[in-house]
Design a protein around this motif. Structure first.
Motif, mmCIF file in Angstrom:
data_model
loop_
_atom_site.group_PDB
_atom_site.id
_atom_site.type_symbol
_atom_site.label_atom_id
_atom_site.label_comp_id
_atom_site.label_asym_id
_atom_site.label_seq_id
_atom_site.Cartn_x
_atom_site.Cartn_y
_atom_site.Cartn_z
ATOM 1 N N SER A 93 -14.292 -2.696 -12.296
ATOM 2 C CA SER A 93 -14.228 -1.279 -12.661
ATOM 3 C C SER A 93 -14.757 -0.444 -11.492
ATOM 4 O O SER A 93 -15.928 -0.064 -11.460
ATOM 5 N N PRO A 94 -13.887 -0.172 -10.499
ATOM 6 C CA PRO A 94 -14.341 0.358 -9.204
ATOM 7 C C PRO A 94 -15.035 1.713 -9.268
ATOM 8 O O PRO A 94 -15.936 1.973 -8.466
ATOM 9 N N ASN A 95 -14.660 2.588 -10.211
ATOM 10 C CA ASN A 95 -15.239 3.941 -10.204
ATOM 11 C C ASN A 95 -16.525 4.067 -11.004
ATOM 12 O O ASN A 95 -17.180 5.107 -10.970
ATOM 13 N N SER A 96 -16.884 2.993 -11.745
ATOM 14 C CA SER A 96 -18.000 3.109 -12.678
ATOM 15 C C SER A 96 -19.326 3.435 -11.998
ATOM 16 O O SER A 96 -20.080 4.272 -12.475
ATOM 17 N N ALA A 97 -19.614 2.764 -10.878
ATOM 18 C CA ALA A 97 -20.938 2.908 -10.253
ATOM 19 C C ALA A 97 -21.176 4.350 -9.845
ATOM 20 O O ALA A 97 -22.251 4.912 -10.074
#
Ligand SMILES: [Fe+2]
Ligand SMILES: [Fe+2]
Length: 327
Positions: free
Chosen positions: A222-226
């Motif tokens: 989930s690339p955008n989560s951070a």
């Protein structure tokens, strides 16, 4: 509570400022102090774009989400069930409207967002691409889909962007009603005939895994989560929320007398959480990329509704223009 950034000190969306920019520091302090960012405050362009994308996807999900259950309004078994379902589907339209308004406070144009949806350039929740095959689906959607939405959305009431957080407070109250009405419908059906109980179990079997997928891909994927978590737009990871949903739902399934279709589901005394199996992530990717069971039908219907309503928008614009010119 706002970050009390004076409007106009830095024009919104003015690219990346230098480190000496006071807006950037005030924004960082606002986030660090858990205060709210308001529409006229300076914000990084990435924050603005991330929010527009998230709020638009959320708004689209509410509007497309009217379709699967809306199909059952004319076929509701009693007047009472019809009134409840009608109220619920109207609530979802209202949620869409609050959220499009929240997106507009960030400078987005609602017509443009609708175009992006019907041209397939913006997404909506994967869950609404599955068919509703019986009236039990109405109950299961209320219980599981609105239940998952609540797990996702309650933390958004504390999201760092003020208009989004405030919209979520009202939306969550209504989602709770949706979940209760769904569960109450299922309880009634489970107390009915064997055929009705079978309808409920069949609906649970079909909706369980897509409901778990509503929390998005696993954290590692989930690339955008951070970044969203650093900006406090998002408060918990996908996997944390999915676990919370499973823990909340298993006792409800027991009380209802249905079986959740996961052989790996069991209480883990060490973790003090339920262990559970993995959804079919390839299926989620396929549905998100536009190739789920009903993606085309959902978008075609939305497109049709948009063109059917064109005359209303034109009439409203003409009326407003006439008033402006004072004639
Ligand atoms: Fe909703
Ligand atoms: Fe809902």
């Amino acid at each position: 509570m706002t970050g009390s950034i004076s409007a106009g000190s830095v024009s919104p969306g003015s690219g990346s400022p230098g480190p000496a920019d006071p807006g950037e520091q005030i924004f960082a302090d606002t986030i660090a102090r858990d205060q709210r960012v308001e529409p006229r405050d300076w914000m990084p362009d990435g924050y603005r774009q991330t929010l527009i994308r998230q709020i638009a996807q959320h708004a689209h999900s509410e509007i497309i989400g009217m379709q699967p259950e809306g199909e059952w309004i004319t076929r509701a078994p009693t007047l009472r069930r019809k009134a409840i379902l009608l109220a619920k589907v109207q609530d979802e339209a209202g949620h869409g409207l609050y959220l499009y308004s929240a997106a507009e406070t960030l400078g987005a144009d609602r017509g443009d967002l609708t175009r992006r949806l019907i041209e397939g350039r913006q997404k909506y929740s994967s869950i609404f691409n599955y068919p509703t095959l019986s009236f039990a689906d109405v109950g299961v959607i209320g219980w599981l889909v609105d239940g998952a939405a609540i797990c996702n959305q309650v933390p958004l009431c504390r999201s760092s962007y003020g208009p989004y957080a405030r919209a979520m407070i009202r939306i969550c109250k209504e989602e709770s009603f949706h979940q209760r009405q769904g569960y109450e419908l299922l309880m009634t059906m489970m107390g009915g005939t064997e055929t009705q109980r079978d309808m409920v179990q069949d609906a649970v079997n079909r909706w369980w895994w897509p409901s778990l997928m509503m929390f998005g891909p696993p954290d590692g994927d989930s690339p955008n989560s951070a970044r969203s978590m650093a900006w406090k737009i998002k408060r918990h990871s996908n996997d944390e929320l999915r676990q919370r949903f499973v823990d909340m739902t298993v006792p409800q399934a027991d009380a209802l007398g249905v079986t959740l279709p996961d052989p790996a589901l069991r209480w883990n005394a060490d973790r003090e959480h339920y262990d559970f199996g993995q959804p079919d992530w390839a299926e989620l990717k396929q549905v998100i990329s536009g190739d789920g069971p009903l993606n085309r039908q959902r978008i075609a219907r939305r497109k049709q509704a948009d063109s059917d309503g064109a005359w209303v928008r034109e009439a409203a614009a003409a009326h407003a223009a006439k008033h402006r010119s004072g004639s």
